[in-house]
Design a protein around this motif. Structure first.
Motif, PDB file in Angstrom:
ATOM      1  N   ASP A 112      40.729  13.987   0.466  1.00 39.97           N
ATOM      2  CA  ASP A 112      39.617  14.834   0.547  1.00 39.97           C
ATOM      3  C   ASP A 112      38.809  14.484   1.376  1.00 39.97           C
ATOM      4  O   ASP A 112      38.036  13.261   1.357  1.00 39.97           O
ATOM      5  N   PRO A 113      38.491  15.383   2.276  1.00 40.91           N
ATOM      6  CA  PRO A 113      37.219  15.051   3.369  1.00 40.91           C
ATOM      7  C   PRO A 113      36.026  14.773   2.953  1.00 40.91           C
ATOM      8  O   PRO A 113      34.983  14.082   3.513  1.00 40.91           O
ATOM      9  N   ALA A 114      35.653  15.452   1.909  1.00 44.05           N
ATOM     10  CA  ALA A 114      34.381  15.237   1.266  1.00 44.05           C
ATOM     11  C   ALA A 114      34.152  13.751   0.784  1.00 44.05           C
ATOM     12  O   ALA A 114      33.092  13.133   0.888  1.00 44.05           O
ATOM     13  N   ARG A 115      35.246  13.437  -0.042  1.00 40.81           N
ATOM     14  CA  ARG A 115      35.034  12.054  -0.512  1.00 40.81           C
ATOM     15  C   ARG A 115      35.359  11.100   0.530  1.00 40.81           C
ATOM     16  O   ARG A 115      34.749  10.057   0.418  1.00 40.81           O
ATOM     17  N   PHE A 116      36.324  11.137   1.522  1.00 43.51           N
ATOM     18  CA  PHE A 116      36.755  10.147   2.158  1.00 43.51           C
ATOM     19  C   PHE A 116      36.933  10.934   3.688  1.00 43.51           C
ATOM     20  O   PHE A 116      37.877  11.201   3.996  1.00 43.51           O
ATOM     21  N   PRO A 117      35.527  11.031   4.201  1.00 47.67           N
ATOM     22  CA  PRO A 117      35.680  11.808   5.505  1.00 47.67           C
ATOM     23  C   PRO A 117      36.437  10.864   6.657  1.00 47.67           C
ATOM     24  O   PRO A 117      36.845  11.770   7.832  1.00 47.67           O
ATOM     25  N   HIS A 118      36.666   9.574   6.491  1.00 45.77           N
ATOM     26  CA  HIS A 118      37.143   8.763   7.589  1.00 45.77           C
ATOM     27  C   HIS A 118      38.666   8.637   7.300  1.00 45.77           C
ATOM     28  O   HIS A 118      39.322   7.929   7.984  1.00 45.77           O
ATOM     29  N   GLY A 119      39.257   9.130   6.384  1.00 52.49           N
ATOM     30  CA  GLY A 119      40.552   9.076   5.752  1.00 52.49           C
ATOM     31  C   GLY A 119      41.057   7.808   5.202  1.00 52.49           C
ATOM     32  O   GLY A 119      39.798   6.583   5.018  1.00 52.49           O
ATOM     33  N   ILE A 120      42.075   7.742   4.356  1.00 51.14           N
ATOM     34  CA  ILE A 120      42.169   6.328   3.664  1.00 51.14           C
ATOM     35  C   ILE A 120      42.416   5.079   4.659  1.00 51.14           C
ATOM     36  O   ILE A 120      42.171   4.053   4.192  1.00 51.14           O
ATOM     37  N   LYS A 121      43.290   5.463   5.746  1.00 48.73           N
ATOM     38  CA  LYS A 121      43.397   4.126   6.595  1.00 48.73           C
ATOM     39  C   LYS A 121      42.149   3.525   6.892  1.00 48.73           C
ATOM     40  O   LYS A 121      42.176   2.167   7.008  1.00 48.73           O
ATOM     41  N   ALA A 122      41.067   4.196   7.368  1.00 49.68           N
ATOM     42  CA  ALA A 122      39.902   3.700   7.575  1.00 49.68           C
ATOM     43  C   ALA A 122      39.258   2.794   6.472  1.00 49.68           C
ATOM     44  O   ALA A 122      38.792   1.789   6.566  1.00 49.68           O
ATOM     45  N   VAL A 123      39.389   3.482   5.360  1.00 47.18           N
ATOM     46  CA  VAL A 123      38.891   2.470   3.910  1.00 47.18           C
ATOM     47  C   VAL A 123      39.894   1.314   3.997  1.00 47.18           C
ATOM     48  O   VAL A 123      39.080   0.209   3.456  1.00 47.18           O
ATOM     49  N   ALA A 124      41.208   1.418   4.084  1.00 46.52           N
ATOM     50  CA  ALA A 124      42.037   0.435   4.038  1.00 46.52           C
ATOM     51  C   ALA A 124      41.519  -0.702   5.039  1.00 46.52           C
ATOM     52  O   ALA A 124      41.551  -2.126   4.703  1.00 46.52           O
ATOM     53  N   ASP A 125      41.294  -0.395   6.378  1.00 42.06           N
ATOM     54  CA  ASP A 125      40.966  -1.056   7.228  1.00 42.06           C
ATOM     55  C   ASP A 125      39.642  -2.116   6.742  1.00 42.06           C
ATOM     56  O   ASP A 125      39.257  -3.119   7.066  1.00 42.06           O
ATOM     57  N   TYR A 126      38.758  -1.311   6.317  1.00 31.43           N
ATOM     58  CA  TYR A 126      37.463  -1.965   5.733  1.00 31.43           C
ATOM     59  C   TYR A 126      37.799  -2.963   4.746  1.00 31.43           C
ATOM     60  O   TYR A 126      37.226  -3.910   4.727  1.00 31.43           O
ATOM     61  N   VAL A 127      38.477  -2.769   3.812  1.00 30.36           N
ATOM     62  CA  VAL A 127      38.644  -3.621   2.670  1.00 30.36           C
ATOM     63  C   VAL A 127      39.676  -4.663   3.491  1.00 30.36           C
ATOM     64  O   VAL A 127      39.300  -6.030   2.841  1.00 30.36           O
ATOM     65  N   HIS A 128      40.470  -4.430   4.120  1.00 33.04           N
ATOM     66  CA  HIS A 128      41.286  -5.547   4.771  1.00 33.04           C
ATOM     67  C   HIS A 128      40.504  -6.576   5.354  1.00 33.04           C
ATOM     68  O   HIS A 128      40.686  -7.810   5.722  1.00 33.04           O
ATOM     69  N   ALA A 129      39.351  -6.100   5.986  1.00 32.19           N
ATOM     70  CA  ALA A 129      38.422  -6.827   7.037  1.00 32.19           C
ATOM     71  C   ALA A 129      37.811  -7.819   6.199  1.00 32.19           C
ATOM     72  O   ALA A 129      37.395  -8.947   6.585  1.00 32.19           O
ATOM     73  N   LYS A 130      37.585  -7.666   4.599  1.00 30.77           N
ATOM     74  CA  LYS A 130      36.974  -8.252   4.004  1.00 30.77           C
ATOM     75  C   LYS A 130      37.880  -9.346   3.224  1.00 30.77           C
ATOM     76  O   LYS A 130      37.602 -10.123   2.298  1.00 30.77           O
ATOM     77  N   GLY A 131      39.106  -9.447   3.545  1.00 31.82           N
ATOM     78  CA  GLY A 131      40.370 -10.426   3.249  1.00 31.82           C
ATOM     79  C   GLY A 131      40.639  -9.758   1.824  1.00 31.82           C
ATOM     80  O   GLY A 131      41.137 -10.669   0.861  1.00 31.82           O
ATOM     81  N   LEU A 132      40.421  -8.461   1.348  1.00 28.95           N
ATOM     82  CA  LEU A 132      40.739  -7.812   0.265  1.00 28.95           C
ATOM     83  C   LEU A 132      42.059  -6.926   0.615  1.00 28.95           C
ATOM     84  O   LEU A 132      42.508  -6.680   1.659  1.00 28.95           O
ATOM     85  N   LYS A 133      42.678  -6.287  -0.705  1.00 27.46           N
ATOM     86  CA  LYS A 133      43.552  -5.506  -0.483  1.00 27.46           C
ATOM     87  C   LYS A 133      43.176  -3.933  -1.062  1.00 27.46           C
ATOM     88  O   LYS A 133      42.524  -4.014  -1.898  1.00 27.46           O
ATOM     89  N   LEU A 134      44.058  -3.075  -0.700  1.00 30.38           N
ATOM     90  CA  LEU A 134      43.818  -1.671  -1.273  1.00 30.38           C
ATOM     91  C   LEU A 134      44.944  -1.220  -2.061  1.00 30.38           C
ATOM     92  O   LEU A 134      46.027  -1.135  -1.772  1.00 30.38           O
TER      93      LEU A 134
END
Length: 672
Positions: A112-134
């Protein structure tokens, strides 16, 4: 989540405890060997060797607009900032409503572009950068469980799994809605194969609500499987799920876990005491610990519970044993969990609405015989020694969680003491009441210079009636204490806090203080003659769905949303409307003789529901019915309650789960 197209909702908790215990016990010997073989295969991939820990948004946001990219990334930030990552929480999981209702022209899922305007991969990359998992969510059906009808994965397993892997997803929750009647094992095995084909390690959470007994077949399919219907943020829901999940202990282990659903800690529907029980019980059951509250709004008390590393260590013990029931009489549960170092985690859980003493022994929990044991209280974060007794007076709906070990260091710790007050404090305003209690040395070493005090609210009179000090208490010896307590005349009826406190010294001179928070009820004497119970104040009221209602049916989850009471086509102007499992207690002050009611299932649920009714007088069952259904007319029920101080009206499950179990105490009356 549930079947919206069949009308089955989050209210539907599945199998009755009795039936589940019987079927599990009967199947356990034969099932254990086959299960262990498949479990070994499941753990070979190295995933979920301890129960997964993390976050899922569903319990706090559902599909509201505040479930979006900013929330998910904010949760990841808080995992790091609040120390939850260091405590072991790894997964930041999305639930339903992350996608658009339609696939694209290539049959791909579209965030959903309203909820996740940058897509799921971008969110996963953000979470992974914190040493966490999506983690992500979909359903083993044509659509997900939300009424908006987001696309499910049935028939698209390999394509969807490939998308999840390409986005960097680490965890999949796979639901059960709109499954078109396709065999559950087939549907869930197909997604397993699709996930494996991606080559990416993805923890696989089977969410089919226990309907097809996945504990018997899913150990080589997924890493965890739901054993029950959805949890809700209520004591009754949590308790019902505990009772369904406990008998399944033989099926849990590294890489394959019983999942009693996500945590509700912090969502506001239970007290902090009940949330501590929730967290303790999930941990002793080796359950996944998936936070279900919006951490951006969570209270310090919620963080204190979720970040208790002593309790988390019980859940995450690498031996991977689920706790088993040692005893449960009278709502006094003892649950013991074998740990890798040979110790035992022991939960003393009080199901009842009044404080109770709960006791067991080191031997009963499976520990070897020893001169003494070290006992660590996992909520106090303090070590004691015990000669072998494990006991505590546990507040209503509370849990004392300890870790007990036979080791050589016990003498360096002070003796454990059991601090308790007899009975449940009930006082009439302006009238002195005697409260008696004990302090007992459970340790191998003596407690010296013992002093006990009881304090109440400002303006209350609390005077000792017996000695409150002792020079020493040897192993197993008690100091009996007594107080005369008076609530001022005019004190409104209700609950008030008391604190029992004991102070003592260990043989080394260490000063130890223990406290027991208690609740005293200021009560009104019952009126003479015959009264409708719906016109009288109750001491406590627990209802399995929504609150207990006066002079109306239970209705739905909100207060005051019931309808006029109707049983078997007969209407009643007066009565109590509840939903199983329910328990309403009234103060009768040893002055009443009889309770009468017409009981049955309310007509508002048509042909659904089965329940049984019970009337209890001071802990003894005074009257009961057999199992009643919606097809039956109201049944008259009368109980002799002569001399009882407290009367309880209880509705139990009829044996098929608590779905649609709206029950009425029509024309319920008390004669005094």
């Amino acid at each position: 989540m549930r079947h919206p197209h069949t009308g089955t909702t989050r209210r539907r908790v599945v199998y009755a405890l009795t039936a589940l215990v019987l079927t599990t016990a009967a199947a356990a010997p034969a099932a254990a060997e086959a299960h262990e073989a498949s479990a070994s295969a499941a753990s070979a991939d190295g995933l979920a060797l301890t129960p997964p820990m993390g976050f899922n948004n569903w319990n706090s946001t559902h599909c509201r607009a505040d479930f979006d990219e900013a929330m998910v990334e904010g949760i990841a930030d808080l995992f790091v900032a609040k120390g939850l990552k260091d405590a072991g929480y790894q997964y930041v999981n999305l639930d339903d409503c992350w996608a658009l209702p339609k696939r694209d022209a290539d049959g791909k899922l579209v965030p959903d572009p309203a909820r996740f305007p940058h897509g799921i991969k971008a969110v996963a990359d953000y979470v992974h950068a914190k040493g966490l998992k999506l983690g992500i969510y979909t359903s083993a059906g044509t659509k997900t469980c939300n009424s908006a009808g987001f696309p499910g994965a049935l028939g698209h397993e390999y394509s969807d799994a490939r998308q999840f892997a390409d986005w960097g997803v680490d965890y999949l929750k796979y639901d059960n809605c709109n499954n078109q009647g396709v065999d559950a094992k087939q549907r869930y095995t197909t997604m397993r194969d699709a996930l494996r084909a991606t080559g990416r390690p993805i923890v696989y959470s089977i969410c089919e609500w226990g309907e097809n007994k996945p504990w018997q077949w899913a150990a080589d399919v997924g890493h965890l499987w739901r054993t029950t219907g959805d949890i809700s943020d209520s004591w009754s829901s949590m308790l019902s799920i505990v009772k369904q999940n406990l008998p399944l202990a033989p099926y849990a282990g590294p890489g394959h876990w019983n999942d009693p659903d996500m945590l509700e800690v912090g969502n506001g529907g239970m007290s902090d005491t009940e949330y501590r029980s929730h967290f303790s019980l999930w941990s002793v059951m080796a359950a996944p610990l998936l936070i279900g509250t919006d951490l951006r709004k969570a209270s310090p008390a919620a963080f204190d519970i979720l970040d208790n590393k002593d309790v988390i260590a019980v859940d995450q013990d690498p031996l991977g044993k689920q706790g088993t029931v040692v005893s449960s009489a009278g709502g006094r549960w003892v649950i013991a969990k074998e740990m890798k170092d040979g110790s035992r985690a022991v939960a003393l859980f009080n199901e009842s609405a009044t404080a109770q003493r709960i006791a067991t022994t080191a031997d009963a929990t499976g520990l070897p015989e020893a001169p003494a044991y070290t006992l660590r209280d996992l909520w106090q974060h303090r070590d004691y020694n015990t000669a072998g007794t494990i006991a505590a007076t546990v507040p209503a709906h509370g849990t004392v969680l300890v870790r007990v070990a036979a080791d050589t260091d016990w003498a360096g710790h002070p003796p454990a003491v059991d601090l308790g007050l007899d009975g449940s404090p009930l006082l009439e305003a302006g009238t002195p009441a005697t409260l008696a209690g004990t302090v007992t040395d459970l340790g191998r070493t003596p407690a010296r210079r013992v002093s006990v005090s009881l304090t109440g609210p400002d303006g209350w009179t609390v005077r000792p009636a017996l000695a409150t000090t002792a020079d020493a208490l040897p192993t197993g010896r008690s100091l009996r204490t007594s107080w005369r307590v008076t609530a001022p005349a005019g004190t409104p009826a209700g609950s008030y806090d008391l604190t029992l406190r004991a102070s003592y010294r260990s043989p080394s001179g260490e000063r130890v203080t223990g406290t027991l928070p208690l609740t005293a009820a200021v009560v009104q004497p019952p009126p003479s003659g015959t009264s409708y119970l719906s016109d009288l104040p109750w001491l406590s009221a627990v209802s399995g769905w929504g609150p207990a209602e006066r002079d109306s049916s239970n209705g739905e989850s909100g207060a005051g949303d019931g309808h006029p009471i109707s049983v078997g086509g007969s209407a009643y102007a007066k009565g109590l409307g509840v939903h199983a499992l329910s328990d309403i207690s009234f103060y009768t002050g040893e002055a009443c003789e009889k309770v009468t009611a017409d009981v049955g299932l309310d007509d508002e649920k048509g042909t659904h529901g089965t329940v049984a009714f019970e009337i209890w007088a001071d802990g003894k069952k005074a009257a009961s019915t057999d199992v009643l259904t919606n097809a039956m007319p109201a049944r008259p029920l009368t109980a002799d309650v002569t001399g009882a101080q407290v009367v309880r009206l209880v509705v139990t499950d009829g044996g098929d789960g608590i779905d649609s179990d709206q029950a009425d105490w029509a024309d319920a009356r008390l004669t005094c």
